[in-house]
Design a protein around this motif. Structure first.
Motif, PDB file in Angstrom:
ATOM      1  N   MET A 103      34.595  37.233  42.108  1.00  0.00           N
ATOM      2  CA  MET A 103      34.075  36.832  40.799  1.00  0.00           C
ATOM      3  C   MET A 103      34.682  37.694  39.691  1.00  0.00           C
ATOM      4  O   MET A 103      34.951  37.214  38.583  1.00  0.00           O
ATOM      5  N   LEU A 104      34.917  38.970  39.985  1.00  0.00           N
ATOM      6  CA  LEU A 104      35.564  39.842  39.009  1.00  0.00           C
ATOM      7  C   LEU A 104      36.976  39.360  38.678  1.00  0.00           C
ATOM      8  O   LEU A 104      37.418  39.439  37.528  1.00  0.00           O
TER       9      LEU A 104
ATOM     10  N   VAL B 177      38.044  36.245  38.794  1.00  0.00           N
ATOM     11  CA  VAL B 177      37.871  35.069  37.938  1.00  0.00           C
ATOM     12  C   VAL B 177      37.517  35.486  36.515  1.00  0.00           C
ATOM     13  O   VAL B 177      38.003  34.913  35.538  1.00  0.00           O
ATOM     14  N   PHE B 178      36.704  36.514  36.392  1.00  0.00           N
ATOM     15  CA  PHE B 178      36.221  36.959  35.089  1.00  0.00           C
ATOM     16  C   PHE B 178      37.295  37.701  34.299  1.00  0.00           C
ATOM     17  O   PHE B 178      37.360  37.588  33.072  1.00  0.00           O
ATOM     18  N   SER B 179      38.156  38.460  35.000  1.00  0.00           N
ATOM     19  CA  SER B 179      39.055  39.381  34.303  1.00  0.00           C
ATOM     20  C   SER B 179      40.461  38.837  34.080  1.00  0.00           C
ATOM     21  O   SER B 179      41.178  39.323  33.199  1.00  0.00           O
ATOM     22  N   ARG B 180      40.903  37.838  34.851  1.00  0.00           N
ATOM     23  CA  ARG B 180      42.273  37.346  34.719  1.00  0.00           C
ATOM     24  C   ARG B 180      42.372  36.220  33.701  1.00  0.00           C
ATOM     25  O   ARG B 180      41.426  35.473  33.491  1.00  0.00           O
ATOM     26  N   ARG B 181      43.558  36.072  33.095  1.00  0.00           N
ATOM     27  CA  ARG B 181      43.788  35.019  32.107  1.00  0.00           C
ATOM     28  C   ARG B 181      44.485  33.808  32.709  1.00  0.00           C
ATOM     29  O   ARG B 181      44.167  32.678  32.375  1.00  0.00           O
ATOM     30  N   LYS B 182      45.480  34.024  33.562  1.00  0.00           N
ATOM     31  CA  LYS B 182      46.215  32.911  34.134  1.00  0.00           C
ATOM     32  C   LYS B 182      45.308  32.101  35.061  1.00  0.00           C
ATOM     33  O   LYS B 182      44.590  32.641  35.893  1.00  0.00           O
ATOM     34  N   VAL B 183      45.367  30.794  34.908  1.00  0.00           N
ATOM     35  CA  VAL B 183      44.470  29.941  35.679  1.00  0.00           C
ATOM     36  C   VAL B 183      44.778  30.016  37.170  1.00  0.00           C
ATOM     37  O   VAL B 183      43.871  29.969  38.001  1.00  0.00           O
TER      38      VAL B 183
ATOM     39  N   MET C 179      36.401  34.493  46.472  1.00  0.00           N
ATOM     40  CA  MET C 179      34.945  34.318  46.502  1.00  0.00           C
ATOM     41  C   MET C 179      34.528  33.453  47.689  1.00  0.00           C
ATOM     42  O   MET C 179      33.548  33.746  48.378  1.00  0.00           O
ATOM     43  N   GLU C 180      35.291  32.395  47.929  1.00  0.00           N
ATOM     44  CA  GLU C 180      34.981  31.519  49.063  1.00  0.00           C
ATOM     45  C   GLU C 180      35.089  32.274  50.379  1.00  0.00           C
ATOM     46  O   GLU C 180      34.285  32.073  51.296  1.00  0.00           O
TER      47      GLU C 180
END
Length: 228
Positions: free
Chosen positions: A146-147, A149-155, A165-166
């Motif tokens: 989750m971190l 997903v929260f901290s990165r910019r590139k999709v 996470m999965e």
């Protein structure tokens, strides 16, 4: 017959490497390295499932190990590598809200928090130490993904965080949830991920969420013009 204590020791060693892989996914800027680390992490989870099968003899665990190898070690990394070839982005240099060092320090706190939280949840249950630690690692891995997903910019990097996470959900489920339920959920999630990756490959999601939205609007406008 393999000694169960020996297998349990191997699983605990794999726990350490799973946490190391999660830390590398958080801190690494090179997309190829992030993908390689995710693939190794998925392989470690497949190995954990296989060792649990050798300990307990449940055929579902062997099936889950095979499913993890097929989807998370071979199929999904293949799709992502094709995306990398198309969008030609080697590094994700930009972080939102949290830098890698801050994220790593926060990850340590999340691991401790997971341990305290689950120790209170499971204190009245007769759960072995191995299964308790497996649940802690699974929850920690989910929060660390989750971190990302929260901290990165590139999709594309956010997608790898979601996949991590999965993996955390898979690890938690191996030691807490019923195996047939995990298999059904993983099949559904992997199908969703593959659809998402196919969309990225088709549209060319080579930047941030904002850039993707601009591209998607252009496609909507073009499709609307064609329908008229």
């Amino acid at each position: 017959m393999i000694d169960p204590l020996f297998l349990e020791g191997l699983i605990k060693i794999l726990f350490v490497f799973v946490l190391i892989s999660a830390a590398l996914i958080i801190s690494t800027r090179n997309l190829s390295s992030v993908l390689t680390t995710y693939t190794i992490q998925s392989f470690l989870l497949a190995a954990v499932s296989l060792l649990l099968y050798l300990m307990e003899g449940k055929g579902q665990l062997l099936l889950l190990a095979g499913l993890t190898l097929t989807s998370k070690v071979i199929l999904i990394p293949y799709f992502i590598s094709k995306i990398e070839e198309k969008i030609k982005i080697g590094r994700d240099l930009h972080f939102t809200y949290l830098e890698p060092t801050t994220s790593l320090l926060l990850s340590i706190g999340l691991i401790l928090l997971s341990y305290v939280f689950l120790s209170r949840i499971f204190e009245d249950l007769s759960l072995s130490r191995l299964f308790f630690f497996g649940a802690v690692i699974g929850l920690s891995l989910t929060l660390m993904g989750m971190l990302v997903v929260f901290s990165r910019r590139k999709v594309i990097t956010k997608a790898l965080g979601y996949l991590s996470m999965e993996n955390g959900v898979l690890m938690f489920g191996l030691f807490v949830t019923e195996i047939p339920f995990i298999i059904e959920v993983l099949i559904i999630i992997d199908l969703v991920i593959l659809v998402m990756l196919t969309t990225i490959l088709a549209v060319g999601m080579d930047s941030s969420i904002e850039e993707y939205r601009r591209k998607f609007r252009k496609i909507q406008i073009w499709a609307g013009g064609r329908s008229l």
